[in-house]
Motif scaffolding. Structure first.
Motif, short mmCIF file in Angstrom:
data_model
loop_
_atom_site.label_atom_id
_atom_site.label_comp_id
_atom_site.label_asym_id
_atom_site.label_seq_id
_atom_site.Cartn_x
_atom_site.Cartn_y
_atom_site.Cartn_z
N VAL A 178 0.85 -1.19 0.00
CA VAL A 178 0.00 0.00 0.00
C VAL A 178 0.88 1.24 0.00
CG1 VAL A 178 -1.71 1.33 1.30
CG2 VAL A 178 -1.87 -1.17 1.22
N VAL A 179 0.62 2.17 -0.91
CA VAL A 179 1.36 3.43 -0.96
C VAL A 179 0.37 4.58 -1.19
CG1 VAL A 179 3.51 2.43 -1.81
CG2 VAL A 179 1.78 3.19 -3.45
N ALA A 180 0.69 5.72 -0.62
CA ALA A 180 -0.08 6.94 -0.85
C ALA A 180 0.90 8.07 -1.08
CB ALA A 180 -1.00 7.26 0.33
N SER A 181 0.62 8.90 -2.07
CA SER A 181 1.53 9.96 -2.48
C SER A 181 0.78 11.28 -2.55
CB SER A 181 2.12 9.62 -3.86
OG SER A 181 2.93 10.66 -4.33
N ALA A 182 1.50 12.36 -2.25
CA ALA A 182 0.90 13.70 -2.32
C ALA A 182 1.99 14.71 -2.58
CB ALA A 182 0.16 14.04 -1.02
N ALA A 242 -2.65 3.65 -3.92
CA ALA A 242 -2.78 2.43 -4.72
C ALA A 242 -2.34 1.25 -3.88
CB ALA A 242 -1.95 2.53 -6.00
N ILE A 243 -2.80 0.05 -4.28
CA ILE A 243 -2.42 -1.18 -3.61
C ILE A 243 -1.93 -2.18 -4.66
CG2 ILE A 243 -4.81 -2.04 -3.67
CD1 ILE A 243 -4.18 -3.50 -1.02
N PHE A 244 -0.79 -2.81 -4.38
CA PHE A 244 -0.20 -3.79 -5.30
C PHE A 244 -0.50 -5.19 -4.82
CE2 PHE A 244 3.31 -6.70 -6.27
CZ PHE A 244 3.34 -6.63 -7.65
N ARG A 300 -0.17 -11.56 -6.64
CA ARG A 300 -0.87 -12.56 -7.44
C ARG A 300 -1.36 -11.96 -8.76
NH1 ARG A 300 -2.63 -17.38 -5.44
NH2 ARG A 300 -4.41 -17.34 -6.87
N ALA A 301 -1.87 -10.75 -8.69
CA ALA A 301 -2.34 -10.08 -9.91
C ALA A 301 -1.20 -9.40 -10.65
CB ALA A 301 -3.41 -9.05 -9.56
N ASP A 302 -0.05 -9.21 -9.97
CA ASP A 302 1.11 -8.53 -10.54
C ASP A 302 0.72 -7.17 -11.10
OD1 ASP A 302 3.80 -8.26 -11.15
OD2 ASP A 302 3.55 -9.03 -13.17
N GLY A 303 -0.03 -6.42 -10.31
CA GLY A 303 -0.45 -5.09 -10.75
C GLY A 303 -1.00 -4.27 -9.60
N TRP A 304 -1.19 -2.99 -9.90
CA TRP A 304 -1.69 -2.03 -8.92
C TRP A 304 -3.17 -1.75 -9.14
CZ3 TRP A 304 1.54 0.08 -5.14
CH2 TRP A 304 2.91 -0.13 -5.32
N LYS A 305 -3.84 -1.36 -8.06
CA LYS A 305 -5.23 -0.96 -8.11
C LYS A 305 -5.39 0.34 -7.34
CE LYS A 305 -9.88 -2.59 -6.86
NZ LYS A 305 -10.64 -3.71 -6.23
N THR A 306 -6.08 1.30 -7.95
CA THR A 306 -6.28 2.60 -7.29
C THR A 306 -7.15 2.45 -6.05
OG1 THR A 306 -6.10 3.74 -9.42
CG2 THR A 306 -7.13 4.95 -7.60
N LEU A 307 -6.78 3.17 -4.99
CA LEU A 307 -7.52 3.13 -3.74
C LEU A 307 -8.24 4.45 -3.51
CD1 LEU A 307 -5.05 1.43 -1.20
CD2 LEU A 307 -7.15 0.46 -2.14
N GLU A 308 -9.47 4.36 -3.09
CA GLU A 308 -10.22 5.54 -2.66
C GLU A 308 -10.28 5.51 -1.14
OE1 GLU A 308 -11.18 7.92 -4.59
OE2 GLU A 308 -10.63 6.92 -6.48
N VAL A 309 -9.19 5.93 -0.52
CA VAL A 309 -9.07 5.89 0.94
C VAL A 309 -8.69 7.28 1.43
CG1 VAL A 309 -7.90 4.82 2.90
CG2 VAL A 309 -8.36 3.48 0.87
N ASP A 310 -9.24 7.66 2.57
CA ASP A 310 -9.00 8.99 3.11
C ASP A 310 -7.68 9.01 3.89
OD1 ASP A 310 -9.30 11.62 3.81
OD2 ASP A 310 -10.65 11.23 5.50
#
Length: 279
Positions: free
Chosen positions: A161-165, A176-178, A181-191
């Motif tokens: 899990v990473v968050a950038s600003a 985003a979260i990596f 198993r999927a070998d990829g990232w998914k965008t996160l909508e987290v506060d």
């Protein structure tokens, strides 16, 4: 040896019980051994399980220096300040000028970020090294302020899990979260806001951060599969700024596998108070 025709699972089982020094020598035996030891993630898992059964695992603290360089510190050394307990680790490639940031580790697998933008997975024992896909953070001036690593045993999946600003309050937070198993990232909508920062503390498949401004602990469940991830919140003990004195407070995990808080006075670090949550 390549013509022995042993099944792959038998070779992996035999190699997983060998010490690391022998494994590194055996990478020169054949292309097949070289691939299994340095590139096969299943072998890394088998090696870790074998070390757990033999009880030969050692607890080491991983840190980065300004070289840039990565070092590890033996936490079981009799003298904590002894320089002989520090081991310099050689990265498989020369990182670009700048910082090498350890994002976290699980089961002997380490996740690194070069200049907070280039993400990699690394096994210091075998030398396995792989560059991860780009998470898609576009502004070059952005910096990571939240990150963490965990492992889901049920699905054999490593999560990052990473968050950038940016540097102003108006800059958009990107998270985003990596998934290995999927070998990829998914965008996160987290506060993820500026009240929490740094590496998350992993406990029971959840990352935890201390929100010092709101006087609370926030947790992110890595096993959530829905699109809308939410942060869980809990209250820490009420010892914040006791009697007007300034304390440094750190979140961690005790040897018993429980969430803990350690605090000490900023002016004097001759004593530390530790609070441990019951399981």
């Amino acid at each position: 040896m390549e013509e022995a025709n042993l099944p792959e699972e038998i070779i992996v089982l035999i190699l997983s019980w060998l010490p690391v020094k022998s494994l590194l020598r055996f990478t020169c035996v054949s292309k097949r051994f070289h691939f299994i030891i340095l590139s096969d993630p299943k072998f890394a898992k088998s090696q870790f399980q074998a070390a757990c059964e033999r009880k030969t695992l050692a607890c080491r603290l991983l840190c980065s220096t300004t070289a840039p360089r990565v070092e590890s510190l033996d936490l079981e050394t009799p003298s904590f300040g002894d320089r002989s307990s520090v081991r310099k680790l050689k990265l498989p490639l020369r990182p670009p000028a700048g910082e090498v940031l350890p994002l976290g580790s699980c089961n002997g697998i380490v996740f690194l970020a070069f200049n907070e933008k280039i993400f990699n997975i690394w096994n210091p024992s075998t030398g396995f090294f792989k560059k991860l896909p780009d998470p898609g953070f576009s502004p070059k001036e952005n910096e990571l302020f939240v990150y963490g690593v965990g492992y889901l045993r049920a699905t054999d999946d490593y999560k990052v899990v990473v968050a950038s600003a940016g540097f102003t309050v108006d800059d958009k937070v990107e998270a985003a979260i990596f998934s290995s198993r999927a070998d990829g990232w998914k965008t996160l909508e987290v506060d993820f806001d500026g009240s929490i920062a740094g590496q998350g503390t992993l406990l029971k498949e959840a990352l935890h951060w201390l929100n010092d401004q709101e006087h609370e602990i926030v947790a992110f469940d890595l096993a959530q599969e829905d699109d809308e991830h939410k942060l869980r919140k809990m209250l820490p003990p009420n010892f914040h700024n006791e009697r007007g004195r300034k304390h440094d407070i750190h979140l961690g995990v005790s040897t018993g596998g429980c969430l803990s808080l350690a605090r000490y006075l900023r002016a004097s670090a001759d004593s530390i108070d530790v609070w441990v949550m019951r399981a």
